[in-house]
Design an enzyme around this catalytic site. Structure first.
Site, PDB file in Angstrom:
ATOM      1  N   LYS A 203     -13.189 -10.005  -3.838  1.00 26.11           N
ATOM      2  CA  LYS A 203     -13.216  -9.331  -2.531  1.00 26.11           C
ATOM      3  C   LYS A 203     -12.197  -8.191  -2.508  1.00 26.11           C
ATOM      4  O   LYS A 203     -12.504  -7.078  -2.090  1.00 26.11           O
ATOM      5  CB  LYS A 203     -12.867 -10.331  -1.428  1.00 26.11           C
ATOM      6  N   ASN A 204     -10.985  -8.507  -2.957  1.00 29.91           N
ATOM      7  CA  ASN A 204      -9.915  -7.514  -2.836  1.00 29.91           C
ATOM      8  C   ASN A 204     -10.136  -6.301  -3.728  1.00 29.91           C
ATOM      9  O   ASN A 204      -9.533  -5.249  -3.517  1.00 29.91           O
ATOM     10  CB  ASN A 204      -8.557  -8.160  -3.158  1.00 29.91           C
TER      11      ASN A 204
ATOM     12  N   CYS B 102      -6.966 -10.558   8.494  1.00 29.14           N
ATOM     13  CA  CYS B 102      -6.248 -11.800   8.779  1.00 29.14           C
ATOM     14  C   CYS B 102      -4.949 -11.488   9.491  1.00 29.14           C
ATOM     15  O   CYS B 102      -4.201 -10.591   9.104  1.00 29.14           O
ATOM     16  CB  CYS B 102      -5.959 -12.534   7.470  1.00 29.14           C
TER      17      CYS B 102
ATOM     18  N   ARG C  66       1.156  -6.544  10.099  1.00 30.97           N
ATOM     19  CA  ARG C  66       0.677  -5.780   8.934  1.00 30.97           C
ATOM     20  C   ARG C  66       0.720  -4.287   9.264  1.00 30.97           C
ATOM     21  O   ARG C  66      -0.290  -3.676   9.625  1.00 30.97           O
ATOM     22  CB  ARG C  66      -0.711  -6.259   8.525  1.00 30.97           C
TER      23      ARG C  66
ATOM     24  N   ASP D  58      -2.041 -14.619  -1.882  1.00 30.63           N
ATOM     25  CA  ASP D  58      -3.353 -15.140  -1.497  1.00 30.63           C
ATOM     26  C   ASP D  58      -3.645 -16.528  -2.066  1.00 30.63           C
ATOM     27  O   ASP D  58      -4.673 -17.122  -1.736  1.00 30.63           O
ATOM     28  CB  ASP D  58      -4.464 -14.172  -1.953  1.00 30.63           C
TER      29      ASP D  58
ATOM     30  N   ARG E 234     -15.395 -14.896   4.795  1.00 32.08           N
ATOM     31  CA  ARG E 234     -15.049 -13.495   4.530  1.00 32.08           C
ATOM     32  C   ARG E 234     -14.736 -13.278   3.059  1.00 32.08           C
ATOM     33  O   ARG E 234     -14.856 -12.154   2.557  1.00 32.08           O
ATOM     34  CB  ARG E 234     -13.824 -13.091   5.363  1.00 32.08           C
TER      35      ARG E 234
HETATM   36  C1  UD1 Z   1      -1.728  -8.029   0.308  1.00 30.98           C
HETATM   37  C2  UD1 Z   1      -1.337  -8.460  -1.087  1.00 30.98           C
HETATM   38  C3  UD1 Z   1      -2.547  -8.313  -1.966  1.00 30.98           C
HETATM   39  C4  UD1 Z   1      -3.703  -9.093  -1.369  1.00 30.98           C
HETATM   40  C5  UD1 Z   1      -3.952  -8.671   0.085  1.00 30.98           C
HETATM   41  C6  UD1 Z   1      -5.031  -9.492   0.765  1.00 30.98           C
HETATM   42  C7  UD1 Z   1       0.751  -8.101  -2.304  1.00 30.98           C
HETATM   43  C8  UD1 Z   1       1.832  -7.166  -2.637  1.00 30.98           C
HETATM   44  N1  UD1 Z   1      -0.233  -7.626  -1.543  1.00 30.98           N
HETATM   45  O1  UD1 Z   1      -2.139  -6.678   0.252  1.00 30.98           O
HETATM   46  O2  UD1 Z   1      -2.288  -8.749  -3.276  1.00 30.98           O
HETATM   47  O3  UD1 Z   1      -4.853  -8.881  -2.105  1.00 30.98           O
HETATM   48  O4  UD1 Z   1      -2.753  -8.827   0.819  1.00 30.98           O
HETATM   49  O5  UD1 Z   1      -4.521 -10.655   1.330  1.00 30.98           O
HETATM   50  O6  UD1 Z   1       0.753  -9.232  -2.725  1.00 30.98           O
HETATM   51  N2  UD1 Z   1       3.942  -3.184   4.282  1.00 30.98           N
HETATM   52  C9  UD1 Z   1       4.676  -2.382   5.103  1.00 30.98           C
HETATM   53  N3  UD1 Z   1       4.124  -1.196   5.518  1.00 30.98           N
HETATM   54  C10 UD1 Z   1       2.893  -0.797   5.125  1.00 30.98           C
HETATM   55  C11 UD1 Z   1       2.150  -1.638   4.279  1.00 30.98           C
HETATM   56  C12 UD1 Z   1       2.689  -2.827   3.867  1.00 30.98           C
HETATM   57  O7  UD1 Z   1       5.801  -2.705   5.478  1.00 30.98           O
HETATM   58  O8  UD1 Z   1       2.464   0.284   5.527  1.00 30.98           O
HETATM   59  C13 UD1 Z   1       4.501  -4.471   3.820  1.00 30.98           C
HETATM   60  C14 UD1 Z   1       3.696  -5.680   4.306  1.00 30.98           C
HETATM   61  O9  UD1 Z   1       4.055  -6.078   5.604  1.00 30.98           O
HETATM   62  C15 UD1 Z   1       4.053  -6.694   3.239  1.00 30.98           C
HETATM   63  C16 UD1 Z   1       4.199  -5.846   1.971  1.00 30.98           C
HETATM   64  O10 UD1 Z   1       4.426  -4.513   2.407  1.00 30.98           O
HETATM   65  O11 UD1 Z   1       5.270  -7.304   3.519  1.00 30.98           O
HETATM   66  C17 UD1 Z   1       2.989  -5.861   1.060  1.00 30.98           C
HETATM   67  O12 UD1 Z   1       1.837  -5.594   1.842  1.00 30.98           O
HETATM   68  P1  UD1 Z   1       0.521  -4.967   1.228  1.00 30.98           P
HETATM   69  O13 UD1 Z   1       0.497  -5.147  -0.248  1.00 30.98           O
HETATM   70  O14 UD1 Z   1       0.335  -3.603   1.753  1.00 30.98           O
HETATM   71  O15 UD1 Z   1      -0.576  -5.847   1.893  1.00 30.98           O
HETATM   72  P2  UD1 Z   1      -2.071  -5.779   1.558  1.00 30.98           P
HETATM   73  O16 UD1 Z   1      -2.503  -4.456   1.108  1.00 30.98           O
HETATM   74  O17 UD1 Z   1      -2.748  -6.418   2.709  1.00 30.98           O
END
Ligand code: UD1
Length: 407
Positions: A22-23, A117, A122, A299, A389
């Site tokens: 998915k990711n 989620c 986020r 995850d 999902r």
């Molecule tokens: C995250 C996971 C990813 C997983 C996805 C789905 C990590 C590093 N990332 O990705 O492997 O596939 O969830 O569940 O394991 N952050 C900020 N500002 C931003 C963006 C992110 O502060 O603009 C912070 C987030 O709050 C978090 C960290 O950075 O603490 C990593 O987040 P990020 O990798 O961006 O999250 P996803 O892309 O959702």
């Protein structure tokens, strides 16, 4: 309300073939916006997040066609520059990728109420930071680069998968060279790079940085990498039930940190000929700390912590999403004993009983399914759409392992 009924307590055994990730699939789908030519993506899972992504693109004028099983042809030539429907965007976190792709193609994108989620705040400040570094301006909810994006150094202060993906989607269409410092290296990011290269993008990795030379892009083709999170979840179902489960179709290297935690706990792990098998009993508590790849994947945190609790306990530190523990409350309704502490949790060895629980998010919901498979008697998991999902054919796959499970 959609629910899953599980009669648990029987050992699961056999082999599951995992679906495309998915990711990985979602960034590839939104990357098709970067070119007017047809793109083909193979090994795409038919899961809810994919369907919503395709609905978003279709609603904006893209042509989407499922070809043979799992293969998608997408042409965004006639896509309109407009804000996508709010009700679709707000149900999908990956809709943030539309922002980067539209900015790359049209020099304009929209900041909306991106969903997904809700286990933790986020933010998207890093995504916007990347857009601004490449010369875009933010005006209310519009991101504008009327004269196009310009290559630049994007110095992220931490690793973000989402922000790295968006920086890539913008940089490949920017004029000149971009360096993305502190870039994420997850297999799904690598998968996107392979796809963008097939479209003609010049991207190379230099340590933890990505170097991108922007250009026009043609149609591309790539296969979605096997889903390591789905694979890990099925492997854990063997440990949850005292059985032995094998998975095929995902790379053991992608699961290295996960498999080494299981080995350290005492599980028997075998990787051979494209197949991973996990069996045995854990003889030591699970000690895990999530981190960006190649660290332990956030995850797989809820599912692995649950397995620890079913054996000798688990000590969990969540460094990526410190609040990702909502599932513990639902598990406590099935008998789990735990204590939260800052960005961590202690899960004590617990014998779980069947119950009726609510899945609040995708991976936390997957942990509830594993709990239900382990517990004697009938459990009902409500809100199962959160789990669908990310898991293709979950009933068929668990049934093939001997589970008594149905909608
Ligand atoms: C995250 C996971 C990813 C997983 C996805 C789905 C990590 C590093 N990332 O990705 O492997 O596939 O969830 O569940 O394991 N952050 C900020 N500002 C931003 C963006 C992110 O502060 O603009 C912070 C987030 O709050 C978090 C960290 O950075 O603490 C990593 O987040 P990020 O990798 O961006 O999250 P996803 O892309 O959702």
């Amino acid at each position: 309300m959609e629910k899953l009924t599980v009669r648990g307590g029987r050992p699961l055994g056999g082999t599951v073939r995992v679906s495309g990730s998915k990711n990985a699939a979602l960034p590839l789908i939104f990357a098709t916006v970067l070119t007017e030519s047809v793109c083909v993506i193979e090994n795409v899972p038919r899961i809810r997040d994919v369907e919503i992504s395709l609905e978003i693109l279709s609603s904006m004028g893209a042509q989407v066609r499922w070809e043979k099983r799992g293969s998608l042809a997408i042409c965004t030539e006639n896509m309109r520059l407009a804000a996508p429907p709010e009700h679709l965007v707000c149900s999908l976190r990956a809709s943030t990728y539309l922002m980067g792709a539209m900015l790359g193609r049209f020099g304009r994108a929209y900041v909306q109420n991106f969903g997904g989620c809700n286990f933790s705040p986020r933010p998207i400040d890093m995504h916007l930071f990347a857009a601004k570094a490449l010369g875009a301006d933010l005006e209310n909810n519009d991101i504008l680069a009327p004269h196009g994006l310009r290559g630049a150094v994007i110095a992220f202060d931490k690793v973000s998968v989402g922000a790295t993906v968006n920086a890539l989607l913008m940089a490949v269409r920017a004029e000149g060279r971009t360096v993305i410092e502190n870039a994420a290296a997850e297999p799904h990011v690598e998968n996107l790079i392979v796809f963008l290269r097939s479209m003609g993008a010049a991207i190379s990795r230099l340590g933890s940085a990505l170097v991108v030379d922007g250009s026009a892009l043609r149609g591309g083709r790539a296969a979605v990498v096997g889903d390591m999170i789905e694979g890990g979840t099925y492997l854990l179902s063997g440990l949850a039930t005292g059985g032995a489960v094998s998975v095929e179709g995902c790379d053991a290297v992608h699961l290295s940190s996960f498999l080494s935690i299981l080995r350290r706990g005492g599980a028997f792990v075998k990787t051979e000929g494209g197949r991973i098998t996990v069996s045995g009993r854990l003889i030591a508590p699970i000690m895990l700390k999530t981190a960006p790849y190649p660290g332990f994947p956030t995850d797989l945190q809820p599912q692995t912590a649950l397995i620890g609790a079913l054996h000798n306990g688990a000590v969990v530190t969540e460094t990526v999403f410190p609040g990702r523990f909502g599932y513990l409350e639902a598990l406590s309704d099935m008998g789990l004993s735990y204590v939260r502490s800052g960005s961590g949790a202690y899960l004590f060895p617990s014998r779980l009983y069947a119950g009726s629980v609510m899945a609040e998010d995708l991976r936390g919901g997957a942990a509830l399914v594993l709990a239900a498979l382990s517990a004697e008697g009938e459990s009902v998991i409500y809100g199962i759409s959160a789990v669908l999902r990310g898991y293709e054919n979950i009933v068929e796959k668990f049934s093939s392992l001997g589970a008594n499970i149905n909608f």
